[in-house]
Design a protein around this motif. Structure first.
Motif, PDB file in Angstrom:
ATOM      1  N   ARG A 221       0.835  -1.203   0.000  1.00 38.36           N
ATOM      2  CA  ARG A 221       0.000   0.000   0.000  1.00 38.36           C
ATOM      3  C   ARG A 221       0.872   1.256   0.000  1.00 38.36           C
ATOM      4  O   ARG A 221       2.054   1.222   0.344  1.00 38.36           O
ATOM      5  N   LYS A 222       0.254   2.424  -0.329  1.00 38.43           N
ATOM      6  CA  LYS A 222       1.019   3.650  -0.557  1.00 38.43           C
ATOM      7  C   LYS A 222       0.712   4.764   0.446  1.00 38.43           C
ATOM      8  O   LYS A 222       1.186   5.879   0.273  1.00 38.43           O
ATOM      9  N   LYS A 224      -1.704   7.380   3.089  1.00 39.76           N
ATOM     10  CA  LYS A 224      -2.893   8.233   3.028  1.00 39.76           C
ATOM     11  C   LYS A 224      -2.833   9.292   1.929  1.00 39.76           C
ATOM     12  O   LYS A 224      -3.871   9.808   1.499  1.00 39.76           O
ATOM     13  N   ASP A 225      -1.636   9.661   1.452  1.00 38.98           N
ATOM     14  CA  ASP A 225      -1.510  10.755   0.486  1.00 38.98           C
ATOM     15  C   ASP A 225      -1.388  10.263  -0.955  1.00 38.98           C
ATOM     16  O   ASP A 225      -1.112  11.054  -1.857  1.00 38.98           O
ATOM     17  N   TYR A 226      -1.600   8.990  -1.173  1.00 38.00           N
ATOM     18  CA  TYR A 226      -1.535   8.423  -2.524  1.00 38.00           C
ATOM     19  C   TYR A 226      -2.830   8.752  -3.257  1.00 38.00           C
ATOM     20  O   TYR A 226      -3.930   8.515  -2.753  1.00 38.00           O
ATOM     21  N   SER A 227      -2.738   9.286  -4.484  1.00 35.01           N
ATOM     22  CA  SER A 227      -3.915   9.834  -5.166  1.00 35.01           C
ATOM     23  C   SER A 227      -4.388   9.028  -6.368  1.00 35.01           C
ATOM     24  O   SER A 227      -5.382   9.396  -6.989  1.00 35.01           O
ATOM     25  N   ARG A 233      -4.191   2.866  -2.171  1.00 37.21           N
ATOM     26  CA  ARG A 233      -4.148   3.884  -1.121  1.00 37.21           C
ATOM     27  C   ARG A 233      -4.408   3.232   0.239  1.00 37.21           C
ATOM     28  O   ARG A 233      -5.144   2.263   0.364  1.00 37.21           O
ATOM     29  N   LEU A 336      -6.541  15.353  -0.976  1.00 37.80           N
ATOM     30  CA  LEU A 336      -5.203  14.811  -1.176  1.00 37.80           C
ATOM     31  C   LEU A 336      -4.179  15.874  -1.557  1.00 37.80           C
ATOM     32  O   LEU A 336      -3.003  15.763  -1.202  1.00 37.80           O
TER      33      LEU A 336
END
Length: 715
Positions: A221-222, A224-227, A233, A336
């Motif tokens: 996973r990437k 909370k700020d992955y858009s 996310r 984001l």
């Protein structure tokens, strides 16, 4: 991850030791004379107790660098710890029975939880900073500890008084989460401060705070700020921040003792939605947001305890506790690009308010051969669940909140008879007046006999009971695809436990000591509550019913060897479980044959006094676990599928050293050395619900360093 048995036994033979029994009556430093309180009339030596009591010492907790109860119990024989990555919670099962049957207490007071009182406890929410030791008794303890003490009890004994007149300590602990670490947004970060002061020979006070920041486990996973809207996310394990605080005031004068303790626990768990929502900002570039949720828990606990004597001989021990626990959820929109929250909406998700009191009176007879204890327990529990917490509905199929009051008033009596110098007998009986269910009772009989050559034999049998929880009673979730119903007519489950253990202690010379224990346990549960498939068409309908019968037998051997600075332990347990479910309405009955699982745990520790250093390795093997589950076959007929969880092994290692005359303590170590993340679970048969999947068990190999600075003063 699987480990072949030949390799496993070779390894165990090499390192020896028992992760469980290194916790118990260790042969070093006179631990056989350690004083215990759980299930006793008066504090007494461990080897004089009628029940077989396991003890996890403060030293064990320090060596594991354990911050919460889950860190410790992972190495315990006959106990399995399951952690959910979706909410970060850990729960315990003993003898194959889940956390509803195992009771956790703090200074003999059951700990309030989201869905229980003393049971269903999230182990990660139990901080160990102020713990003096942990005492565990396996088997039915319904007489002394009431409802839900079916498979065993765990009693956390907190520190009441300082060794020095004034003690101050500060701790910093940093851990990696797998190979992820950064000082602010990756890994696990713990800080704590404790202070205690003996004001005079009678009064003492103490206080402490602890912050535990788990930044989550990313894996693929990437964050909370992955858009990108590709499902990556968020987190594989949710981030969680915990804060605990406590304060204690104690008074001692002769045989009279009084203490007041206040505890606070706060937790915040963040769920980051993998679905990213685009916003059309024409003619400006497109922006994105996500609908996230935050769970916020707060728990307050006040405990007042008085112990002393009246009329010169009668001993009393009375506790009064008030606990309040609340869990809220907060929905919000996370932008984001700006990393700001908006449209925050907070709502009470679940709460519980419990007034609890227990007390005992003993010492009625001026005799060393007979004693009688009378006791009571009173519980007033007020629970609330929001409709979204359990999908509760009323008779008109409308979502509704649930407010319920539970109460019980119990009286119990127990006698301790020393028939001879070698034979002790402990009968007991409890009667519980219930406000919601039929009245219940518990009974027990314990025997201890001392043979020549330091052989101790203990026998016990006991009846206990478990009361249904909120979900089992009130859940009602019915739509076009689901039909899941609680049952307000459920009855408490009844359980019987039988145990026989033999212990032999041998001293070959001043430096070599050996202890061996063999125990056999049989446990049965009647009218066990199960989520049962009642109908198949037009949809599968499930309902909680009292139809299950559960049998378990356990053969366990624990062995200890102490030689000079070495302490070796080895434990093995073979558990057989039979569970029968009769779906009479669908013409199907499960197989009731016994399914077996093997557990092995071991440890080895070596102390280097000249360097003030202790090295330790802990190992546990959890064998394959199987059970039958109700489902449907390929023709949509009711059937029972054999589900299994594959075997896996767990190992921790640590080094602890003291500097500057015990002022500075440094611990280094690694958890989960075999790098366990997932294990295979599922069914091998064909059918709608068949197939195997990966169950998240751990987040891989992790390293930790813990620094503690102690400052002690004497007048």
């Amino acid at each position: 991850m699987k480990v072949s048995l030949p390799i496993l036994f070779t390894f165990v033979a090499y390192i020896s030791a028992s992760g469980q029994q290194q916790h118990t009556d260790s042969l070093k430093t006179d631990k056989l004379e350690e004083v215990i309180v759980t299930g006793q009339f008066e504090p007494q030596a461990l080897n004089k107790a009628v029940h077989q009591v396991r003890v996890i010492t403060k030293r064990d907790i320090q060596q594991l660098a354990a911050n919460n109860l889950g860190d410790v119990l992972n190495q315990y024989l006959n106990i399995s710890v399951r952690t959910s990555g979706s909410d970060g919670r850990s729960q315990v099962s003993m003898f194959g029975l889940d956390a509803q049957y195992f009771k956790i207490l703090v200074d003999n007071i059951p700990l309030v939880t989201d869905n229980g009182l003393g049971n269903n406890t999230d182990l990660t929410q139990v901080n160990l900073d102020e713990v003096e030791r942990i005492e565990i008794i396996e088997g039915a303890m319904g007489v002394t500890h009431g409802a839900n003490a079916v498979s065993g009890i765990l009693n956390i004994i907190t520190k009441k008084q300082s060794v020095h007149d004034c003690e101050i300590s500060a701790t910093v602990q940093e851990e990696t989460v797998s190979d992820e670490f950064a000082f602010f947004n990756k890994g696990r970060h713990i800080q704590s401060v404790k202070a205690s002061h003996n004001l005079n020979e009678n009064w003492s006070v103490s206080a402490g705070i602890n912050r535990n920041d788990f930044a989550g486990y990313f894996a693929e996973r990437k964050g909370k700020d992955y858009s990108l809207n590709d499902g990556l996310r968020g987190y594989t394990w949710l981030p969680k921040e915990q804060f605990t605080a406590n304060a204690l005031a104690g008074y001692r004068n002769g045989s009279f003792r009084l203490f007041y303790r206040f505890d606070y626990f706060g937790e915040q768990v963040d769920f980051r939605n993998p679905i990213v929502v685009p916003q059309d900002n024409y003619p400006f570039p497109e922006t994105f947001y996500a609908n996230d949720r935050r769970y916020i828990s707060n728990r307050f606990n006040q405990h007042l305890n008085a112990y002393g004597k009246i009329f010169g001989t009668l001993s009393y021990n009375v506790s009064l506790s008030h606990q309040r626990q609340q869990r809220d959820f907060e929905d919000f929109r996370y932008q984001l690009e700006t990393r700001h929250e908006s449209a925050n909406s907070r709502k009470k998700y679940q709460s519980k308010d419990v007034l609890y009191s227990t007390g005992t009176l003993s010492g009625f007879f001026k005799s060393d051969s007979f004693d009688l204890q009378l006791g009571y327990e009173a519980v007033a529990e007020n629970g609330f669940y929001d409709a979204s917490a359990g999908i509760f509905k009323d008779d008109n199929q409308q979502l509704t909140n649930i407010r319920k009051r539970f109460g019980n008033y119990d009286v119990f009596a127990s006698a301790e008879i020393k028939a001879t110098r070698k034979l002790s007998i402990r009968p007991g009986l409890r009667y519980s007046f219930q406000s919601v269910f039929d009245d219940q009772y518990a009974a027990s009989l314990g025997l201890r006999y001392l043979f020549p050559k330091a052989i101790e034999m203990r026998m016990s049998l006991g009846r206990s009971y478990r009361t249904p929880n909120f979900d089992e009673l009130y859940t009602y979730f019915v739509d076009s695809n689901h039909n899941l119903q609680g049952n307000e007519s459920l009855s408490p489950e009844a359980a019987m436990s039988y145990e026989l253990s033999v212990k032999k202690s041998t001293s070959f010379d001043a430096d070599v000591k050996v202890s061996n224990t063999l125990a056999v346990t049989l446990l049965t549960v009647d009218d066990r509550i199960s989520l049962v498939l009642e109908d198949i068409v037009p949809t599968q309908r499930y309902k909680y019913l009292n139809i299950d019968r559960y049998k378990m037998w356990n053969l366990a051997s624990t062995n200890q060897l102490s030689y000079e600075n070495w302490n070796l332990n080895l434990g093995l347990a073979l558990v057989g479980i039979s569970q029968q479910i009769d779906l009479a309405a669908l013409g199907a009955t499960s197989d009731n044959r016994f399914l077996y699982a093997l557990q092995i745990n071991s440890s080895i520790s070596y102390s280097i006094p000249a360097w003030r250093t202790l090295l330790a390795i802990y190992y546990k093997y959890n064998g394959r676990q199987q059970q039958y589950i109700a489902s449907t076959d390929a023709n949509n007929n009711a059937a029972f599928l054999l589900s299994e969880i594959e075997a896996y092994s767990w190992m921790d290692a640590s080094v602890r050293r003291e500097f500057f005359g015990k002022k500075l303590e440094v611990s280094l170590g690694m958890r989960n050395l075999f790098n366990i993340r997932t294990i295979r679970t599922g069914t091998a048969t064909t059918g709608i619900h068949s197939g195997a999947s990966d169950m998240l068990l751990g987040y891989g190999r992790s390293a930790f360093v813990k620094l503690t600075y102690n400052l002690n003063f004497n007048k």
